[in-house]
Enzyme design. Structure first.
Site, PDB file in Angstrom:
ATOM      1  N   CYS A 117      62.612  12.628  19.344  1.00  0.00           N
ATOM      2  CA  CYS A 117      63.634  12.530  18.307  1.00  0.00           C
ATOM      3  C   CYS A 117      62.991  12.020  17.025  1.00  0.00           C
ATOM      4  O   CYS A 117      62.078  11.226  17.054  1.00  0.00           O
ATOM      5  CB  CYS A 117      64.792  11.612  18.657  1.00  0.00           C
ATOM      6  SG  CYS A 117      65.688  12.086  20.135  1.00  0.00           S
ATOM      7  N   ARG A 123      58.848  16.323  17.349  1.00  0.00           N
ATOM      8  CA  ARG A 123      59.309  15.205  18.163  1.00  0.00           C
ATOM      9  C   ARG A 123      60.596  15.516  18.917  1.00  0.00           C
ATOM     10  O   ARG A 123      61.040  14.735  19.763  1.00  0.00           O
ATOM     11  CB  ARG A 123      59.518  13.984  17.291  1.00  0.00           C
ATOM     12  CG  ARG A 123      58.282  13.576  16.544  1.00  0.00           C
ATOM     13  CD  ARG A 123      58.571  12.394  15.691  1.00  0.00           C
ATOM     14  NE  ARG A 123      58.930  11.258  16.519  1.00  0.00           N
ATOM     15  CZ  ARG A 123      58.059  10.412  17.041  1.00  0.00           C
ATOM     16  NH1 ARG A 123      56.788  10.572  16.798  1.00  0.00           N
ATOM     17  NH2 ARG A 123      58.453   9.418  17.780  1.00  0.00           N
ATOM     18  N   TRP A 130      65.981  15.441  20.817  1.00  0.00           N
ATOM     19  CA  TRP A 130      65.528  15.942  22.123  1.00  0.00           C
ATOM     20  C   TRP A 130      66.439  15.262  23.131  1.00  0.00           C
ATOM     21  O   TRP A 130      66.405  14.051  23.289  1.00  0.00           O
ATOM     22  CB  TRP A 130      64.069  15.559  22.324  1.00  0.00           C
ATOM     23  CG  TRP A 130      63.402  16.203  23.495  1.00  0.00           C
ATOM     24  CD1 TRP A 130      62.831  17.437  23.540  1.00  0.00           C
ATOM     25  CD2 TRP A 130      63.189  15.616  24.791  1.00  0.00           C
ATOM     26  NE1 TRP A 130      62.296  17.657  24.784  1.00  0.00           N
ATOM     27  CE2 TRP A 130      62.494  16.571  25.574  1.00  0.00           C
ATOM     28  CE3 TRP A 130      63.525  14.391  25.366  1.00  0.00           C
ATOM     29  CZ2 TRP A 130      62.128  16.329  26.879  1.00  0.00           C
ATOM     30  CZ3 TRP A 130      63.164  14.159  26.677  1.00  0.00           C
ATOM     31  CH2 TRP A 130      62.466  15.118  27.421  1.00  0.00           C
ATOM     32  N   ASN A 133      67.097   6.767  17.672  1.00  0.00           N
ATOM     33  CA  ASN A 133      66.102   7.129  18.683  1.00  0.00           C
ATOM     34  C   ASN A 133      66.078   6.012  19.714  1.00  0.00           C
ATOM     35  O   ASN A 133      66.207   4.846  19.336  1.00  0.00           O
ATOM     36  CB  ASN A 133      64.688   7.211  18.079  1.00  0.00           C
ATOM     37  CG  ASN A 133      64.522   8.398  17.170  1.00  0.00           C
ATOM     38  OD1 ASN A 133      65.374   9.266  17.115  1.00  0.00           O
ATOM     39  ND2 ASN A 133      63.424   8.423  16.444  1.00  0.00           N
ATOM     40  N   GLY A 134      65.832   6.367  20.969  1.00  0.00           N
ATOM     41  CA  GLY A 134      65.763   5.336  22.008  1.00  0.00           C
ATOM     42  C   GLY A 134      66.912   5.474  22.974  1.00  0.00           C
ATOM     43  O   GLY A 134      67.586   6.508  23.022  1.00  0.00           O
ATOM     44  N   GLU A 151      43.770  19.493  33.913  1.00  0.00           N
ATOM     45  CA  GLU A 151      44.248  19.606  32.540  1.00  0.00           C
ATOM     46  C   GLU A 151      44.389  21.087  32.144  1.00  0.00           C
ATOM     47  O   GLU A 151      45.323  21.465  31.434  1.00  0.00           O
ATOM     48  CB  GLU A 151      43.289  18.869  31.591  1.00  0.00           C
ATOM     49  CG  GLU A 151      43.531  19.074  30.108  1.00  0.00           C
ATOM     50  CD  GLU A 151      44.894  18.572  29.593  1.00  0.00           C
ATOM     51  OE1 GLU A 151      45.637  17.948  30.351  1.00  0.00           O
ATOM     52  OE2 GLU A 151      45.195  18.841  28.411  1.00  0.00           O
ATOM     53  N   LYS A 186      47.817  22.689  30.788  1.00  0.00           N
ATOM     54  CA  LYS A 186      47.925  23.399  29.498  1.00  0.00           C
ATOM     55  C   LYS A 186      48.599  24.753  29.705  1.00  0.00           C
ATOM     56  O   LYS A 186      49.450  25.165  28.926  1.00  0.00           O
ATOM     57  CB  LYS A 186      46.550  23.662  28.882  1.00  0.00           C
ATOM     58  CG  LYS A 186      45.833  22.541  28.217  1.00  0.00           C
ATOM     59  CD  LYS A 186      46.254  22.269  26.796  1.00  0.00           C
ATOM     60  CE  LYS A 186      47.404  21.321  26.757  1.00  0.00           C
ATOM     61  NZ  LYS A 186      47.092  19.941  27.013  1.00  0.00           N
ATOM     62  N   GLU A 211      52.379  24.353  30.470  1.00  0.00           N
ATOM     63  CA  GLU A 211      53.155  23.912  29.309  1.00  0.00           C
ATOM     64  C   GLU A 211      53.333  25.039  28.295  1.00  0.00           C
ATOM     65  O   GLU A 211      54.395  25.198  27.712  1.00  0.00           O
ATOM     66  CB  GLU A 211      52.429  22.765  28.585  1.00  0.00           C
ATOM     67  CG  GLU A 211      52.428  21.449  29.309  1.00  0.00           C
ATOM     68  CD  GLU A 211      51.647  20.390  28.551  1.00  0.00           C
ATOM     69  OE1 GLU A 211      52.097  19.255  28.520  1.00  0.00           O
ATOM     70  OE2 GLU A 211      50.580  20.686  27.987  1.00  0.00           O
ATOM     71  N   HIS A 214      41.674  23.542  53.107  1.00  0.00           N
ATOM     72  CA  HIS A 214      42.588  22.713  53.907  1.00  0.00           C
ATOM     73  C   HIS A 214      44.048  23.059  53.654  1.00  0.00           C
ATOM     74  O   HIS A 214      44.934  22.238  53.899  1.00  0.00           O
ATOM     75  CB  HIS A 214      42.339  21.224  53.605  1.00  0.00           C
ATOM     76  CG  HIS A 214      40.977  20.757  53.994  1.00  0.00           C
ATOM     77  ND1 HIS A 214      40.521  20.779  55.288  1.00  0.00           N
ATOM     78  CD2 HIS A 214      39.949  20.289  53.243  1.00  0.00           C
ATOM     79  CE1 HIS A 214      39.281  20.326  55.338  1.00  0.00           C
ATOM     80  NE2 HIS A 214      38.901  20.025  54.094  1.00  0.00           N
ATOM     81  N   LYS A 261      56.903  15.848  22.226  1.00  0.00           N
ATOM     82  CA  LYS A 261      55.552  15.342  21.976  1.00  0.00           C
ATOM     83  C   LYS A 261      55.359  13.934  22.514  1.00  0.00           C
ATOM     84  O   LYS A 261      54.351  13.623  23.127  1.00  0.00           O
ATOM     85  CB  LYS A 261      55.293  15.371  20.463  1.00  0.00           C
ATOM     86  CG  LYS A 261      53.926  14.856  20.056  1.00  0.00           C
ATOM     87  CD  LYS A 261      52.871  15.910  20.278  1.00  0.00           C
ATOM     88  CE  LYS A 261      51.485  15.421  19.973  1.00  0.00           C
ATOM     89  NZ  LYS A 261      50.494  16.099  20.853  1.00  0.00           N
TER      90      LYS A 261
HETATM   91  C1  G6P Z   1      54.480  14.110  26.802  1.00  0.00           C
HETATM   92  C2  G6P Z   1      53.757  15.286  26.168  1.00  0.00           C
HETATM   93  C3  G6P Z   1      52.368  15.419  26.774  1.00  0.00           C
HETATM   94  C4  G6P Z   1      51.600  14.111  26.636  1.00  0.00           C
HETATM   95  C5  G6P Z   1      52.370  12.959  27.260  1.00  0.00           C
HETATM   96  C6  G6P Z   1      51.734  11.607  26.964  1.00  0.00           C
HETATM   97  O1  G6P Z   1      54.806  14.385  28.110  1.00  0.00           O
HETATM   98  O2  G6P Z   1      54.488  16.480  26.345  1.00  0.00           O
HETATM   99  O3  G6P Z   1      51.657  16.448  26.122  1.00  0.00           O
HETATM  100  O4  G6P Z   1      50.348  14.248  27.259  1.00  0.00           O
HETATM  101  O5  G6P Z   1      53.694  12.914  26.733  1.00  0.00           O
HETATM  102  O6  G6P Z   1      51.804  11.349  25.584  1.00  0.00           O
HETATM  103  P1  G6P Z   1      50.973  10.236  24.870  1.00  0.00           P
HETATM  104  O7  G6P Z   1      51.449  10.214  23.453  1.00  0.00           O
HETATM  105  O8  G6P Z   1      51.271   8.937  25.582  1.00  0.00           O
HETATM  106  O9  G6P Z   1      49.536  10.583  24.984  1.00  0.00           O
END
Ligand code: G6P
Length: 623
Positions: free
Chosen positions: A2, A27, A89, A115-116, A498, A502, A505, A521, A618
């Site tokens: 947000c 955000r 969001w 926000n929050g 990772e 990626k 996502e 296994h 984000k």
């Molecule tokens: C969210 C994002 C991820 C990110 C994670 C941690 O889930 O979608 O891409 O890796 O938060 O975010 P940070 O700001 O703590 O690295």
């Protein structure tokens, strides 16, 4: 998660609010809205008096959808020189016009963006409803605006009404409040969700993130938790919930407006992937010491003796930050020979963790705001543990809660999926591992080997990026499958995790990561012509074992794309992407770069929303 923006000045607020929201859209992007106080006479005092007499109302426009949808819906005559805006969001209540912020009280005099999470929203809602308040949304935020109106009805001015409302609230918030009867000011408050003031020439801004204000001013003031501010065109005052004045000095924001531009790239993600060599130079800058073959990290605030005394390292983060932490744990074990382990902060915080005085805890976060990671830090601090932060955002909540740490200096990352912050975090861990290693038993020769390899890393990443066209071609082919397997062994394993993350996502394809050693296994049962495998196979001591795994996959007609340093027997992999060699300990960093390009181009081929994937935000500042 947000975004908030607010403006007080002489200009029309709506275009400035919409521009700020567009900067904050990464955000949150399921709905957006703005509210402005009607423009009155030029003299603020007269305006306020006139407004009060009229029983003035704010003007409101909010929509489910993107900021562009909101901009299209804002009427041409939407006049007002004071306003607040929000991009959302969803947490409480689905994305909808009604649940979008700002929220108004019944009279339409007050508007609030938030926000929050208000944790006692249900109780407050019940109390307000019992008093006759009708709710227009399902959000926790709406209780705030009714509480403010209730306080104002008891005769309090805006500042006192906001303080009175927040005094009843349990939870986290960054808020901005607009009062149509006092249109010369905005009141903002922070508790767990950031609020920054932007100081202009006879105009003032407030936002949840400097991104929204740096186009107008780089003079900023960060509020602390528990702090409020009244913002007028000609100045601001800060105070606490119990009305004590606080003193704040403006600072110059480190980031510039250009950081929020795609710089000719189609997407922020593409820009941020290509920025990695330059970002890494900044992470490394001034930190490598050839003479003593170590890394200087003054921000760790650890004496050599303290650094020696830790028996274990525990790394905590969420999402990609957690996977970068896994690379970090391996680096620390390999270079410093201290047992190290990474764990999702979101799990750790809920399992009443055992905190030990001889364990070094490291919290990893690009944003420095992720609630689960912050909660893990609070839990460790509360139990007397020592926490360091590996954080990108200077002055963020996690950075401030840790006893020391390493800033990435990667620059703002706008695309929701991380790229440069992942790579810079991995490199920050290489520096920490080198530093810890050299106060333990890492030899000067090995230290020098790592120092030199780190210096060469930006150039090697550039070499990988130069292969983009070929990687894009492979990604387009593999994007035709519905599911993909990623495998790696030891150093290749976090890179595989990772890589799969990626791809999930960005492309919404199913991607599963497994240690190559575990394939036989269980998951080997899945392998066949319809399930290709991306295999991370560096030229290290495990290459032969990895090639055996590839043989097992090929024997079951599975297609293989191998990422490594040298091509295997063509029978073992139909496709190969080669990356330059580094030192083996740093392999995971370089091997991850092609996987970023792979996921980006697969998503592009599938027409996905690259910088704002569905359902993701984000920084996740809620539980
Ligand atoms: C969210 C994002 C991820 C990110 C994670 C941690 O889930 O979608 O891409 O890796 O938060 O975010 P940070 O700001 O703590 O690295």
């Amino acid at each position: 998660m947000c975004g908030i923006v607010a403006y007080v000045g002489a200009q029309d607020a709506a275009p400035i609010l919409l521009d700020g929201l567009a900067r904050l859209e990464y955000r949150g992007y399921d709905s957006a809205g703005i509210a402005v106080a009607a423009r009155e006479s030029r003299r603020a005092a007269a305006a306020a008096a006139a407004a009060e007499a009229e029983g003035a109302k704010v003007r409101l426009c909010k929509r489910q959808g993107r900021v562009a949808d909101l901009a299209a819906a804002v009427p041409a005559r939407f006049r007002g020189t004071t306003g607040i805006g929000h991009t959302r969001w969803a947490t409480h209540g689905e994305p909808s016009d009604a649940n979008a912020h700002p929220h108004l009280d019944a009279s339409g005099r007050f508007a609030v963006v938030h926000n929050g999470i208000i944790e006692n929203a249900d109780q407050l809602r019940a109390k307000l409803a019992a008093g006759g308040v009708e709710f227009a949304s399902e959000t926790d935020t709406e209780v705030l605006v009714h509480l403010v109106a209730e306080q104002a009805a008891a005769g309090l001015d805006l500042e006192a009404a906001v303080r009175g409302a927040l005094g009843q609230v349990v939870g986290t918030y960054g808020i901005a409040v607009l009062d149509a009867q006092q249109p010369d000011r905005i009141v903002v408050a922070r508790n767990g969700s950031p609020i920054v003031l932007g100081i202009g020439e006879k105009e003032m801004f407030a936002a949840s993130d400097v991104a929204a204000v740096v186009r107008y001013t780089r003079q900023v003031v960060h509020l602390d938790d528990g702090e409020l501010a009244t913002v007028r065109a000609d100045g601001f005052s800060t105070f606490t919930l119990d009305a004590r004045a606080t003193a704040k000095q403006p600072a110059t924001a480190e980031i510039a407006d250009a950081d929020f531009d795609t710089a000719g790239h189609r997407h922020f993600l593409s820009k941020e992937i290509h920025e990695q060599p330059a970002a890494l130079e900044r992470t490394l800058s001034g930190r490598l010491d050839e003479r003593f073959a170590t890394a200087h990290l003054g921000g760790l605030n650890l004496t050599p003796r303290e650094a020696r005394e830790f028996r274990r390292v525990k790394i905590l983060g969420c999402g990609s930050a957690y996977y970068a932490g896994e690379i970090g744990a391996q680096l620390i074990e390999e270079l410093a020979r201290i047992p190290a382990h990474a764990e999702p902060a979101s799990e750790f915080r809920y399992r009443n963790p055992v905190i030990e005085s001889d364990t070094l805890y490291i919290a990893v976060s690009q944003s420095g705001e992720t609630y689960d990671t912050l909660a893990a830090v609070h839990e460790i601090n509360r139990k007397g543990g020592r926490t360091l932060g590996v954080v990108n955002t200077v002055g963020s909540a996690i950075a401030r809660e840790c006893a020391g740490g390493v800033y990435l200096h990667a620059g703002p990352e706008v695309s929701v999926t991380s790229s440069k912050s992942f790579t810079c975090t991995s490199v920050a861990f290489a520096l920490i591992a080198l530093h810890l290693g050299r106060v333990h038993d890492l030899s000067p020769a090995d230290g020098r080997r790592i120092v030199e390899a780190l210096r060469a890393l930006p150039g090697r990443i550039t070499e990988v990026l130069e292969q983009e066209e070929r990687i894009a071609e492979l990604a387009r082919q593999y994007a035709q499958y519905t599911s993909l397997m990623f495998v790696g062994r030891v150093r290749g394993w976090p890179a595989a995790r990772e890589g799969a993350q990626k791809l999930k996502e960005l492309s919404y394809l199913h991607a599963e990561a497994y240690p190559a050693s575990e394939l036989k296994h269980g998951p080997l049962a899945l392998i066949g012509p319809e399930l290709p495998t991306l295999a991370i196979v560096p030229d290290d001591e495990l290459r032969e074992k990895n090639l055996t795994t590839l043989g097992e996959i090929r024997a079951r007609q599975g297609r293989v794309l191998m990422i490594g340093h040298s091509a295997p027997d063509p029978k073992l992999a139909e496709d190969v992407i080669l990356v330059p060699r580094s030192e083996p300990e740093l392999d995971p960093i370089l091997l991850g770069i092609p996987l970023q390009l792979f996921a980006y181009h697969a998503a592009l081929a599938l027409g996905r929303d690259i910088d704002k994937p569905r359902n993701l935000a984000k920084s996740v500042t809620v539980e």
